[in-house]
Design a protein around this motif. Structure first.
Motif, PDB file in Angstrom:
ATOM      1  N   ALA A 285       0.865  -1.180   0.000  1.00  0.00           N
ATOM      2  CA  ALA A 285       0.000   0.000   0.000  1.00  0.00           C
ATOM      3  C   ALA A 285       0.896   1.223   0.000  1.00  0.00           C
ATOM      4  O   ALA A 285       1.869   1.282   0.761  1.00  0.00           O
ATOM      5  N   VAL A 286       0.603   2.173  -0.865  1.00  0.00           N
ATOM      6  CA  VAL A 286       1.330   3.438  -0.900  1.00  0.00           C
ATOM      7  C   VAL A 286       0.304   4.559  -0.994  1.00  0.00           C
ATOM      8  O   VAL A 286      -0.818   4.358  -1.470  1.00  0.00           O
ATOM      9  N   GLY A 287       0.690   5.731  -0.535  1.00  0.00           N
ATOM     10  CA  GLY A 287      -0.262   6.821  -0.613  1.00  0.00           C
ATOM     11  C   GLY A 287       0.293   8.135  -0.121  1.00  0.00           C
ATOM     12  O   GLY A 287       1.465   8.244   0.273  1.00  0.00           O
ATOM     13  N   ALA A 288      -0.550   9.142  -0.180  1.00  0.00           N
ATOM     14  CA  ALA A 288      -0.206  10.485   0.268  1.00  0.00           C
ATOM     15  C   ALA A 288      -1.401  11.079   0.984  1.00  0.00           C
ATOM     16  O   ALA A 288      -2.559  10.779   0.656  1.00  0.00           O
ATOM     17  N   GLU A 289      -1.124  11.914   1.978  1.00  0.00           N
ATOM     18  CA  GLU A 289      -2.186  12.588   2.723  1.00  0.00           C
ATOM     19  C   GLU A 289      -1.789  14.033   2.986  1.00  0.00           C
ATOM     20  O   GLU A 289      -0.599  14.366   3.113  1.00  0.00           O
ATOM     21  N   TYR A 290      -2.810  14.858   3.088  1.00  0.00           N
ATOM     22  CA  TYR A 290      -2.636  16.261   3.445  1.00  0.00           C
ATOM     23  C   TYR A 290      -3.635  16.579   4.553  1.00  0.00           C
ATOM     24  O   TYR A 290      -4.809  16.191   4.482  1.00  0.00           O
ATOM     25  N   ARG A 291      -3.165  17.269   5.585  1.00  0.00           N
ATOM     26  CA  ARG A 291      -4.059  17.612   6.697  1.00  0.00           C
ATOM     27  C   ARG A 291      -3.782  19.044   7.131  1.00  0.00           C
ATOM     28  O   ARG A 291      -2.632  19.463   7.251  1.00  0.00           O
ATOM     29  N   ARG A 292      -4.872  19.768   7.402  1.00  0.00           N
ATOM     30  CA  ARG A 292      -4.773  21.135   7.907  1.00  0.00           C
ATOM     31  C   ARG A 292      -5.695  21.262   9.109  1.00  0.00           C
ATOM     32  O   ARG A 292      -6.877  20.914   9.038  1.00  0.00           O
TER      33      ARG A 292
ATOM     34  N   TYR B 268       6.728   9.556   5.745  1.00  0.00           N
ATOM     35  CA  TYR B 268       7.452  10.824   5.817  1.00  0.00           C
ATOM     36  C   TYR B 268       6.445  11.946   6.001  1.00  0.00           C
ATOM     37  O   TYR B 268       5.445  12.028   5.276  1.00  0.00           O
ATOM     38  N   SER B 269       6.720  12.835   6.949  1.00  0.00           N
ATOM     39  CA  SER B 269       5.785  13.919   7.271  1.00  0.00           C
ATOM     40  C   SER B 269       6.536  15.242   7.311  1.00  0.00           C
ATOM     41  O   SER B 269       7.633  15.336   7.866  1.00  0.00           O
ATOM     42  N   LYS B 270       5.914  16.266   6.744  1.00  0.00           N
ATOM     43  CA  LYS B 270       6.455  17.614   6.791  1.00  0.00           C
ATOM     44  C   LYS B 270       5.399  18.546   7.361  1.00  0.00           C
ATOM     45  O   LYS B 270       4.298  18.669   6.824  1.00  0.00           O
ATOM     46  N   TYR B 271       5.742  19.194   8.459  1.00  0.00           N
ATOM     47  CA  TYR B 271       4.811  20.061   9.183  1.00  0.00           C
ATOM     48  C   TYR B 271       5.196  21.523   8.990  1.00  0.00           C
ATOM     49  O   TYR B 271       6.382  21.893   8.942  1.00  0.00           O
ATOM     50  N   SER B 272       4.175  22.366   8.920  1.00  0.00           N
ATOM     51  CA  SER B 272       4.356  23.818   8.935  1.00  0.00           C
ATOM     52  C   SER B 272       3.311  24.400   9.875  1.00  0.00           C
ATOM     53  O   SER B 272       2.132  24.046   9.787  1.00  0.00           O
ATOM     54  N   SER B 273       3.723  25.280  10.761  1.00  0.00           N
ATOM     55  CA  SER B 273       2.787  25.864  11.727  1.00  0.00           C
ATOM     56  C   SER B 273       2.895  27.377  11.711  1.00  0.00           C
ATOM     57  O   SER B 273       3.954  27.939  11.425  1.00  0.00           O
ATOM     58  N   ASP B 274       1.760  28.010  12.003  1.00  0.00           N
ATOM     59  CA  ASP B 274       1.690  29.472  12.121  1.00  0.00           C
ATOM     60  C   ASP B 274       0.898  29.803  13.373  1.00  0.00           C
ATOM     61  O   ASP B 274      -0.215  29.294  13.562  1.00  0.00           O
ATOM     62  N   VAL B 275       1.462  30.661  14.188  1.00  0.00           N
ATOM     63  CA  VAL B 275       0.830  31.077  15.434  1.00  0.00           C
ATOM     64  C   VAL B 275       0.751  32.590  15.460  1.00  0.00           C
ATOM     65  O   VAL B 275       1.741  33.278  15.190  1.00  0.00           O
ATOM     66  N   THR B 276      -0.436  33.116  15.755  1.00  0.00           N
ATOM     67  CA  THR B 276      -0.624  34.553  15.928  1.00  0.00           C
ATOM     68  C   THR B 276      -1.031  34.821  17.362  1.00  0.00           C
ATOM     69  O   THR B 276      -2.015  34.247  17.851  1.00  0.00           O
TER      70      THR B 276
ATOM     71  N   SER C  93       8.557  25.034  11.185  1.00  0.00           N
ATOM     72  CA  SER C  93       8.383  23.857  10.335  1.00  0.00           C
ATOM     73  C   SER C  93       9.347  22.777  10.783  1.00  0.00           C
ATOM     74  O   SER C  93      10.409  23.068  11.355  1.00  0.00           O
ATOM     75  N   PHE C  94       8.972  21.541  10.543  1.00  0.00           N
ATOM     76  CA  PHE C  94       9.828  20.421  10.901  1.00  0.00           C
ATOM     77  C   PHE C  94       9.373  19.200  10.115  1.00  0.00           C
ATOM     78  O   PHE C  94       8.254  19.147   9.583  1.00  0.00           O
TER      79      PHE C  94
END
Length: 969
Positions: free
Chosen positions: A519-526, A586-594, A605-606
């Motif tokens: 099984a292979v795949g990709a996901e995006y989450r916000r 493999y996961s790539k995170y990006s965060s924004d805080v106000t 990001s990490f």
């Protein structure tokens, strides 16, 4: 047959995968060890391929390399559960999380805590898809999941991030819904205790039908649940707050007459002054005298929070062709939960009072005058007065959750299939906090002078009404209305997920007959959260509810994953099967805080990798060895990233600067002075009040993911010589590194005064003392900073044991036995590298807050005879010992209950099919009316301990009854 298998594989989807329950579907939480074949609607002799939670690869068997506990729909009905919380609370793989029995700290939700690793490390899924969290902590309220539609619940313990992504550190709870229900079903249930209280009512309607010649199928469900409040005053063991040292009535020094904390030689003994335990209490005439009694808050608090819940769900499937099958779900849940605390008060916040205040007697002025050190006619006092005139502090939580899920599955070739999906969810959350006091207006109303013989506010603005808190019965309704404060916070959390996967067969090794699967795949989450408390909450103008900070934070994650399962050997001597499985993500995170207070923004990001590797070996039929190693992660949630520093309350056992502790110790005395104890107060600083102090909590935008390593190895037995018997034993080892933590207040205090011993050290800088008296209780400027950071290490090891046996007794009767047990071996926490680690297995107290016994099990005995089924359930909780872990804490002799004995609860329930379409059920839970252990109100933390016991672990309600009925058409 081939076409049927494809259909079965795609019914719940590769991501939704779950073990089907065969002949043991009525057992609670048994391990997934069944080997029976699942019969289907296909031609006789044809069977469906079964898919396993914890993997995205289709499996032609009922085995799993991860230990899985299963709860069936029939078990849920037989237990009398009206909510998912009731279903999961008793499984031995979990410790009770926050729920309906939690009073102080309940945010109107029910949560799951697997392996005592906290709720945020358990991932909750519906049909293999994430459900939207109810708040910015990323935690799912499991009571939002429709109990009436549950086909079964699969609980996978241990890391599973390679398959499901972040948060699956302690495990995964996957709720499988019945998307093939046909017909119409009406169900209702009523419950009540033997004392005539704690009523519950649940009703639901479900309709399912196929359409367009069976190409489509739709299921719709609506439900209503209500739960009545049960106060702790309704049970004899919790009517009074009991002290931990003697089990005698005690309570809070924030009392109705009003108490002042200071040094009063004419009121207190020298010993009390030296120990920092000097308090003076107001009399109705305004005089000051010794403290008489304390405030009993227990009768106001709850053992069962009132709740009202409306739910509506729709499940849809439609087959356009073999290559395109649509699936979808719409869920809407509206819940309202109310928690009740004792009336608010001033809680020893610092107040200024003018000495010519007409509400003070001449005697009180004489006693207070020495506090006027700058001779301005005013004195600053740490004042504790309970405002019973305003009623209880009520928190009303209204959560409205909405989620849409939709996608396509289909066959590309005979051995290759795909899935694409997208989902959106949101929770709108309104929090109302009623009947607190306005700190600013209270201060304004305490500054009073006589004007023409009439008490008048010195500052008449805001329609000020003079406030007399000096003595019971002196607060007028008009003054009470002037200082009353209701607060509100409005939050919105949203989640969007999209993904695509490809799965199928690859090569077949010469030594095996089955093809390798992949099984292979990709996901995006916000995920995004916006929290907007009102101005009074932001300012911390509410002594009884503390403060909240506005949050505006979001993060996105992009992921790629792959999984493989390779049969290495099959049908060979000493190797009926030998299989390898592996996975990588493999996961790539990006965060924004106000920061909504300062307007500042911060981005981070990490990246991280997670993986798994393991396999299974079946040397002979009926005997299987399985093992798995998994690397999992948990990324920081939105609150941990984005919450500004917020004033709150926390737990503390002892303060080294309190009372006579520093006297005679020059180094400690100087350190206490350097960390904020005013000169002249050494020897008279008050210690924690009712085990609580002020603290600060908040997020950290530079947090990084925590990592965990899980190793499990087990043995599964299903001997042909004993048909109907299955058993498993699994050892697990979970280690979490770089864990995101909030240091406990006691840890911070210990680190400063025992280890750093440097006022400029990291931990000493986290301490802000009351500028008036040096204590750790007071206004918003006082407290211990317990904000989040990556520092802790956690370790959990243990053994899961499960067994089930069934056999016929006569032509129409069948007897079933099942047990699901956990032996916890280690539950080790290390707050940071500079601290020693401590093991909490079998312990509870001031350090080990959530009870985790060494042994815990659920054993079921069920008899089926024609239309009648009877179930006897035995729930066992092993003994607990008061922890002797000394983090500058109390001596064990301070606790009158050193050992909490083991508890056994028995539940008896049954169902009877009265007619073909009508079924009755009923039962008695806690059959022998076993009372919970009474240990005192200060034993353990203020969240887990309430009503002199641990109400989430033990049953505080007593014997209860339920009766229900189902009608199908």
């Amino acid at each position: 047959m081939k076409q049927f298998i494809k259909s079965a594989l795609l019914t719940n989807g590769a991501a939704a995968s779950a073990i089907a329950i065969a002949t043991m579907g009525l057992f609670t939480s048994f391990q997934a060890v069944a080997q029976d074949t699942v019969q289907s609607d296909a031609a006789e002799g044809e069977t469906a391929t079964i898919i396993v939670t914890g993997s995205r690869i289709a499996r032609p068997d009922l085995t799993s390399n991860s230990p899985i506990s299963i709860i069936s729909a029939d078990t849920i009905k037989l237990s009398g559960a009206t909510s998912v919380e009731d279903v999961l609370r008793d499984i031995p793989q979990a410790v009770p999380g926050i729920g309906g029995q939690t009073n102080n700290g309940n945010e109107g939700a029910a949560t799951i805590d697997l392996r005592n690793l906290e709720e945020k490390r358990t991932l909750v899924l519906i049909d293999g898809k994430r459900f939207v969290p109810y708040n910015n902590d990323g935690i799912v309220d499991v009571n939002m999941i429709p109990a009436a539609l549950i086909k079964r619940v699969d609980v996978v313990t241990g890391g599973a991030s390679a398959v499901y992504g972040s948060d699956a550190v302690a495990g995964v709870v996957n709720f499988i819904l019945d998307d093939e229900f046909k017909g119409f079903k009406a169900d209702a249930q009523y419950g009540i205790t033997s004392r005539g209280d704690a009523r519950t009512f649940d009703a639901s309607l479900t309709y399912g039908t196929s359409f367009n010649e069976g190409r489509g199928h739709i299921v719709v469900n609506g439900g209503y649940t209500t739960t009545a409040a049960l106060s702790q005053g309704r049970r004899s063991f919790s009517e009074f707050a009991l002290g931990q040292a003697d089990l005698q009535p005690s309570g809070s020094l924030t009392d109705t007459p009003g108490n002042i904390s200071d040094s009063f030689p004419t009121i207190c003994s020298q010993a009390d002054i030296d120990d920092g335990n000097c308090f003076a209490q107001f009399r109705p005439n305004g005089d000051l005298g010794p403290v008489v009694g304390s405030f009993n808050f227990n009768p106001y608090n709850l053992f069962q929070a009132p709740q009202e819940r409306y739910q509506a769900h729709a499940l849809l499937k439609y087959e356009f062709s073999d290559s395109a099958r649509f699936f979808g779900r719409v869920s809407y849940v509206d819940t309202q939960v109310k928690t009740i605390l004792a009336p608010s008060g001033t809680f020893f916040f610092p107040f200024t009072v003018n000495l010519d205040n007409p509400f003070l007697s001449d005697q009180a002025r004489t006693i207070l005058s020495p506090l006027d050190t700058d001779n301005d006619g005013n004195v600053d006092i740490a004042f504790g007065r309970r405002t019973t005139e305003l009623g209880t502090r009520d928190s009303i939580y209204r959560n409205k959750a909405l989620q849409f899920v939709g996608g396509l599955r289909g066959d590309i070739t005979d051995s290759l299939n795909y899935e694409v999906f997208a989902q959106y969810g949101q929770v709108k959350r309104r929090q109302q906090y009623l009947n607190d006091i306005d700190f600013a207006k209270t201060q304004q109303g305490l500054l009073v002078r006589n004007v023409g013989g009439v008490p008048t506010c010195i500052d008449p603005s805001n329609g000020c009404v003079p406030v007399n808190l000096f003595g019971a019965g002196n607060l007028t309704p008009e003054a009470g209305q002037f200082i009353r404060l209701d607060l509100e916070a409005v939050d919105k959390t949203t989640q969007f997920v999209a993904g695509a996967s490809l799965a199928g067969d690859m090569f077949t090794l010469p030594t095996a007959s089955s093809a390798a699967g992949f099984a292979v795949g990709a996901e995006y989450r916000r995920e995004k959260t916006v929290s907007r408390p009102d101005a009074n909450l932001v300012a911390g103008n509410s002594p009884g509810f503390g403060s909240q900070s506005p949050i505006d934070a979001k993060y996105t994650v992009k992921e790629l994953f792959a999984e493989i399962r390779v049969p290495l050997l099959e049908d060979m001597p000493f190797a009926q099967a030998l299989t390898f499985e592996g996975g990588l993500r493999y996961s790539k995170y990006s965060s924004d805080v106000t920061n909504l207070v300062t307007g500042g923004t911060f981005a981070n990001s990490f990246t991280n990798w997670t993986f798994k590797a393991g396999g299974e070996w079946e040397p002979t039929q009926g005997l299987r060895v399985r093992g798995l190693y998994q690397r999992a992660v948990r990324a920081p949630n939105l609150a941990e990233l984005g919450e500004p520093r917020t004033s709150s309350t926390g737990d503390l056992e002892s303060d080294p600067c309190a009372g006579s502790n520093p006297v005679g110790n020059a180094a400690l005395t100087q350190l206490c002075l350097d960390t904020g104890v005013p000169a002249g107060r050494i020897g008279t600083v008050n210690g924690p009040i009712a085990g609580q102090i002020n603290n600060y909590i908040g997020g950290n935008p530079v947090l990084t993911p925590e990592k965990s390593d899980t190793f499990s190895i087990g043995l599964v037995l299903a001997p042909r010589q004993l048909p109907g018997f299955t058993a498993s034993i699994d050892y697990f080892d979970i280690k979490v590194k770089n864990a995101i933590t909030q240091f406990s207040e006691q840890v911070i205090i210990d680190a400063c005064y025992e280890q750093e011993q440097d006022p400029n050290g990291f931990f000493c800088q986290l301490i802000s003392r009351n500028p008036l008296n040096g204590s750790l209780s007071g206004g918003t400027e006082t407290g211990v900073d317990a904000s989040t950071l990556n520092a802790a290490s956690l370790k959990r090891t243990g053994i899961d044991i499960a067994a089930a046996y069934q056999f016929k007794i006569g032509e129409d009767a069948r007897l079933q036995f099942g047990i699901n047990a956990t032996r916890a071996i280690k539950s080790v926490d290390q707050p940071a590298a500079i601290f020693p680690s401590y093991d909490c297995v079998g312990l509870v107290g001031k350090t080990c807050l959530r009870p985790q016994p060494k042994w815990q099990f659920v054993q079921n005995t069920q008899l089926d005879y024609g239309p009648v089924s009877l179930l006897l359930r035995w729930r066992y909780i092993g003994k607990l010992t008061k922890d002797d872990i000394v983090l500058n804490g109390a001596d064990p002799a301070d606790f009158v209950v050193p050992v909490i004995g083991a508890r056994s609860y028995f539940d008896l329930s049954g169902t009877v099919r009265v007619a073909e379409r009508f079924q009755l059920r009923g039962g008695i839970n806690n059959l022998f009316d076993k009372k919970p252990p009474v240990v005192g109100n200060d034993y353990g933390g203020t969240i887990e301990n309430s009503g002199n016991t641990f109400p989430a672990t033990y049953d505080p309600l007593g014997r209860s009854f339920f009766i229900g009925a189902s009608v199908t058409f």
